[in-house]
Design a protein around this motif. Sequence first.
Motif, mmCIF file in Angstrom:
data_model
loop_
_atom_site.group_PDB
_atom_site.id
_atom_site.type_symbol
_atom_site.label_atom_id
_atom_site.label_comp_id
_atom_site.label_asym_id
_atom_site.label_seq_id
_atom_site.Cartn_x
_atom_site.Cartn_y
_atom_site.Cartn_z
ATOM 1 N N ILE A 300 0.915 4.936 23.341
ATOM 2 C CA ILE A 300 1.257 4.019 22.246
ATOM 3 C C ILE A 300 2.693 3.531 22.392
ATOM 4 O O ILE A 300 2.989 2.344 22.159
ATOM 5 N N THR A 304 3.692 -0.322 22.951
ATOM 6 C CA THR A 304 4.607 -0.999 22.027
ATOM 7 C C THR A 304 5.687 -1.756 22.791
ATOM 8 O O THR A 304 5.941 -2.943 22.532
ATOM 9 N N LYS A 308 6.111 -5.855 23.210
ATOM 10 C CA LYS A 308 7.387 -6.478 22.822
ATOM 11 C C LYS A 308 7.946 -7.344 23.952
ATOM 12 O O LYS A 308 8.361 -8.489 23.734
ATOM 13 N N PHE A 315 10.265 -5.308 17.725
ATOM 14 C CA PHE A 315 9.777 -3.964 18.031
ATOM 15 C C PHE A 315 8.836 -3.478 16.928
ATOM 16 O O PHE A 315 7.783 -2.901 17.224
ATOM 17 N N SER A 318 5.505 -5.233 17.089
ATOM 18 C CA SER A 318 4.792 -4.763 18.284
ATOM 19 C C SER A 318 4.229 -3.364 18.063
ATOM 20 O O SER A 318 3.121 -3.047 18.520
ATOM 21 N N LEU A 319 4.985 -2.513 17.345
ATOM 22 C CA LEU A 319 4.514 -1.160 17.044
ATOM 23 C C LEU A 319 3.278 -1.196 16.156
ATOM 24 O O LEU A 319 2.300 -0.478 16.395
ATOM 25 N N LYS A 321 1.133 -3.625 15.876
ATOM 26 C CA LYS A 321 0.015 -4.148 16.658
ATOM 27 C C LYS A 321 -0.494 -3.107 17.665
ATOM 28 O O LYS A 321 -1.709 -3.012 17.904
ATOM 29 N N ALA A 322 0.417 -2.321 18.222
ATOM 30 C CA ALA A 322 0.021 -1.283 19.172
ATOM 31 C C ALA A 322 -0.837 -0.225 18.482
ATOM 32 O O ALA A 322 -1.849 0.228 19.035
#
Length: 347
Positions: A300, A304, A308, A315, A318-319, A321-322
């Motif tokens: 993960i 991430t 990004k 960030f 992106s986190l 979404k990850a």
Amino acid sequence: MSQHLRHEKNCLNCGATVEDRYCSHCGQENIVVKESFGHLFRHFFEDVTHYDSKFFTTIKDLVFKPGFLTKEYLSGRRASYLHPIRMYVFISFLYFLAAFTFRHSNFKLEEITQERTIMAAKKEVADSLLQILQETGNKTPVDSIKSAALAGTISRLRLDTIHVKEIKFNVVGNIDYQLLKEYHEGQMALPAERRDKGIKPWLYSRWFATIEHHGEAAVELLIEKTQHAIPKLMFLLLPLFALILKLFYNKKKYYYGDHAIFSLHFHSAAFLLFFIIALLNKVVPAVATFLSSLELFLLIAYMTIALKNAYQQSFFLSLVKAIGLSVIYGIFIAAGFAIIALSALIM
């Protein structure tokens, strides 16, 4: 190398005019047909070192610069790196080769199969002798003595098979054979309309039939069948991951093919991690166990940073979404594993 180039400007492969060292139409090098061994060796060395430099550059950037390769590929800078599909195939092949090679079987399948064959043969002999005994009867005292001896042989053979079965079949893997047997026999004793319906009786009956047929090797065989199907499963899930990615990003800005490139790079990194853990498990099991416990977190975190860098978003976004990708993709992976495990039971 220049002394090995042809003076003629026609390509020997496609016939096009060659202005430089390589044909602009088909890419073949315009060199003389007959080459010395030294030139062949130099040519081979150049190709290998060129490939190696691309390979190591690609692996280094894949590991230490998450998302960088995807960004480079989408920007058109591709010549310095391995093609994403070639890299994925190579790394996943290494991982599955290591996983299948290093895995220690808890059972010696050949010995178990041979033992079950002997047991089946003993049972068949005992049944045949019993049938002979029943058909001949006891006509004379001598016949009675022969019958008694024959009955003793049958008894010993039957005790052997029962003893082996009790040892092997109390627990197979984590499966309680006696529980399966009692459930199966209980269901068979009921009328068809009163028997349980649904997935539970199906699973119990399949497990019972599998253990009856393969004995102690049943769980091991199921694991092997499942493991050999995983590469095919992951190859099917890879484009699905790209499809899920499409849900999280601007459809006008990014095409499905762009997400597919990211999917190839991410899965290559994941299999590289799995490969390293498999190697460490052989050499330093404690370190491998520690890394395995952090596996999900590492993937993960990598995803991430890769999202990004590749998609140029914050960030935090992106986190989020990850994590969302991991949850959705995890559901599909679990479903895929369940399907191949059930398929292995059927076969």
